[in-house]
Design a protein around this motif. Structure first.
Motif, PDB file in Angstrom:
ATOM      1  N   THR A 397       0.838  -1.205   0.000  1.00 54.97           N
ATOM      2  CA  THR A 397       0.000   0.000   0.000  1.00 54.97           C
ATOM      3  C   THR A 397       0.868   1.248   0.000  1.00 54.97           C
ATOM      4  O   THR A 397       0.546   2.246  -0.658  1.00 54.97           O
ATOM      5  CB  THR A 397      -0.926  -0.005   1.234  1.00 54.97           C
ATOM      6  N   GLN A 400       2.349   1.756  -3.497  1.00 56.50           N
ATOM      7  CA  GLN A 400       1.369   2.241  -4.470  1.00 56.50           C
ATOM      8  C   GLN A 400       1.010   3.706  -4.249  1.00 56.50           C
ATOM      9  O   GLN A 400       0.263   4.281  -5.038  1.00 56.50           O
ATOM     10  CB  GLN A 400       0.099   1.381  -4.388  1.00 56.50           C
ATOM     11  N   ASN A 402      -0.875   5.159  -2.048  1.00 59.28           N
ATOM     12  CA  ASN A 402      -2.325   5.305  -1.922  1.00 59.28           C
ATOM     13  C   ASN A 402      -2.688   6.571  -1.157  1.00 59.28           C
ATOM     14  O   ASN A 402      -1.897   7.096  -0.362  1.00 59.28           O
ATOM     15  CB  ASN A 402      -2.917   4.095  -1.209  1.00 59.28           C
ATOM     16  N   GLN A 406      -7.713   5.612   0.975  1.00 53.62           N
ATOM     17  CA  GLN A 406      -7.397   4.213   0.664  1.00 53.62           C
ATOM     18  C   GLN A 406      -6.713   3.525   1.831  1.00 53.62           C
ATOM     19  O   GLN A 406      -6.953   2.353   2.111  1.00 53.62           O
ATOM     20  CB  GLN A 406      -6.519   4.161  -0.587  1.00 53.62           C
ATOM     21  N   TRP A 407      -5.855   4.268   2.537  1.00 46.92           N
ATOM     22  CA  TRP A 407      -5.250   3.727   3.745  1.00 46.92           C
ATOM     23  C   TRP A 407      -6.322   3.438   4.802  1.00 46.92           C
ATOM     24  O   TRP A 407      -6.273   2.413   5.494  1.00 46.92           O
ATOM     25  CB  TRP A 407      -4.229   4.721   4.309  1.00 46.92           C
TER      26      TRP A 407
END
Length: 533
Positions: A397, A400, A402, A406-407
């Protein structure tokens, strides 16, 4: 008569109810009777509180003010208008005069608020209509409230209301369940009913002033409901004559010791405070202006002392329920959520910085996860497979790059995965708390390793760790509340009051320390450069 449907002269009214002539004149100048219109009772009372604040007058409570309104404007009727769950008592046949500054200010604020707010938040901020009358936006905006040093942002309510969820209404309250208990001496069923009605009106008034960011008026509402009198005598007839007729203070004091009333009041406060939290901070991750955050935090710091002072002559049983359990939990929740929000905005900048993310990945790959896992397994029995998956997911994660949202979704998924075996089981609350302890311990071991290695990205990791620990607490708090069928405020109220069922002493101490740790973030951090408002 003084005009406009006014049926009692200023002099005679002042003689009978000790109302200020300035207040009667203010009513005549700003309101008038008219057919086919209505005005929410709570809106008119909040206007009155602001008038008293401006004129430095001692306000009467809502019940006494209602008597004043009916004496000044003869023939008014009361109706409960609105959809189920969102209805309010209105004065039917009363409106604000077209020449009143109240109306002009309200129209300006409503117009701007309607432009700025999402569609879902427009329910409360309706334009002035023939039947619905005035809305609940009472931010008149010219008062500088200095009580307890609390900053007043109500003058800029139109700037901040877009960050609130003003569509929420106060849920309906159930009737007081006597559970077969005998009524106390001197108490009749009419007294029970009067307490219910008065308390509902009181809670609606609090909701209205909070939505319009008039935080200092909450203290006034508490004082008027609990018949606060700062004189040396117990004579409350001057300020609370109408309330005395509906529910004498002697009966109010007795009811404050009656167990069914205590339980009912606790349930009502749980609903009220949870609703207020969701109105003021509808999304803990969404950016909030620093002035609004600071106003909420200042209110949270003041509310317990305000309520304690307002209940000076109220029995300890009721004070314990309202202050030590519920108001304390409400204040702590507001402080935690505003801290969480501030952490989220600071972390958002880190997560959007490619150079910082790359440095974090580089430092994370040097962490001795085998050693971390060995200690974590011995101390809190973390399963190897679960921990390895979390480590891999975290790195992926991060790689990417994020977004914060999103986390947050990833963290929510972690909680769901861990608690899935306990869904529908009474063991879920204990399992959730145990997971929170394990998460906190494991993350502290990773931070320790980064510290010993003097990792270049230590400040970023420290900030992210603070955010994720706090957000995990938030998620677990809501899962426990859902499992118990209670509000998060109720769950935190149990913690604040040290009511944790049959759990042993050690768990109580650990949980209390965890809560203290998560609530203590108040100032700048030397590693992250984070400054709390």
């Amino acid at each position: 008569a003084l005009g406009g449907g006014l049926g009692v002269g200023c002099q005679s009214y002042s003689h009978t109810t000790r109302a200020s002539p300035a207040t009667v004149q203010w009513l005549v100048d700003n309101y008038e009777t008219a057919e086919g219109v209505s005005l929410p009772r709570s809106t008119l009372y909040c206007h009155y509180l602001l008038h008293c604040q401006e004129q430095k007058l001692e306000p009467v409570n809502a019940a006494s003010f209602g008597k004043l309104i009916r004496s000044v404007f003869m023939g008014l009727r009361t109706r409960r208008l609105g959809t189920r769950g969102n209805s309010k008592y209105h004065y039917y046949g009363l409106r604000i005069k077209a020449s009143s500054p109240l109306l002009r200010l309200m129209e300006d604020q409503q117009h701007l608020a309607m432009r700025q707010q999402p569609f879902s938040q427009k329910q409360r901020l309706k334009p002035v209509q023939k039947v619905e009358g005035m809305t609940n936006g009472m931010a008149l905006g010219n008062q500088q409230q200095q009580s307890s040093g609390l900053s007043d942002i109500s003058a800029q309510v139109q700037q901040y209301q877009q960050f609130l969820d003003a569509s929420r209404a106060l849920p309906e309250f159930t009737d007081i369940d006597l559970q077969g208990k005998a009524l106390p001496d001197g108490i009749a069923l009419d007294h029970i009913k009067a307490f219910q009605v008065l308390y509902r009106e009181h809670c609606e008034a609090i909701l209205d002033v909070m939505i319009n960011l008039q935080f200092t008026l909450v203290e006034t509402l508490w004082k008027t409901f609990w018949r606060f009198n700062d004189s040396q005598t117990n004579d409350t007839s001057t300020l609370h004559d109408e309330s005395e007729k509906r529910l004498p203070k002697a009966c109010l004091v007795v009811l404050c010791k009656y167990d069914p009333v205590l339980r009912w009041t606790k349930e009502c406060d749980n609903m009220l405070y949870q609703g207020l939290v969701e109105i003021l901070i509808p999304d803990v991750l969404r950016p909030i202006p620093s002035a609004l955050t600071q106003a909420i935090r200042n209110f949270a710091k003041s509310l317990e002392s305000w309520l304690t002072n307002a209940m000076m002559n109220i029995p300890e049983e009721m004070v314990r329920v309202k202050v030590k359990h519920l108001a304390c939990a409400f204040a702590q929740t507001l402080r935690r959520y505003t801290s969480l929000n501030h952490l989220a905005q600071a972390a958002r900048a880190v997560l959007q910085n490619t150079a910082q993310i790359n440095q974090m990945l580089s430092d994370l790959n040097r962490v001795d996860f085998a050693n971390v896992q060995e200690q974590a397994s011995w101390v809190c029995r973390c399963e190897d497979g679960v921990v390895q998956r979390l480590e891999q997911d975290f790195k992926l994660t991060l790689q990417q790059q994020n977004s914060l949202e999103q986390w947050a979704a990833w963290l929510d998924g972690v909680v769901s995965q861990v608690l899935k075996p306990y869904q529908g089981s009474p063991a879920l609350p204990k399992a959730a708390k145990l997971f929170l302890l394990k998460w906190s311990f494991y993350s502290s071991m990773v931070i320790r390793d980064l510290t010993l290695r003097s990792a270049a990205s230590f400040g970023s990791f420290h900030l992210i760790r603070l955010l994720y620990d706090e957000y995990m607490y938030y998620l677990v708090e809501h899962r426990v509340a859902q499992a118990k069928g209670e509000t998060p405020i109720a769950v935190m109220g149990e913690v604040s009051g040290a009511i944790l069922g049959q759990q042993d002493c050690l768990e109580v101490q650990i949980w209390g320390r965890l809560q203290k740790h998560f609530c203590c973030f108040e100032g700048p951090n030397e590693h992250s450069g984070l400054h709390h408002p």
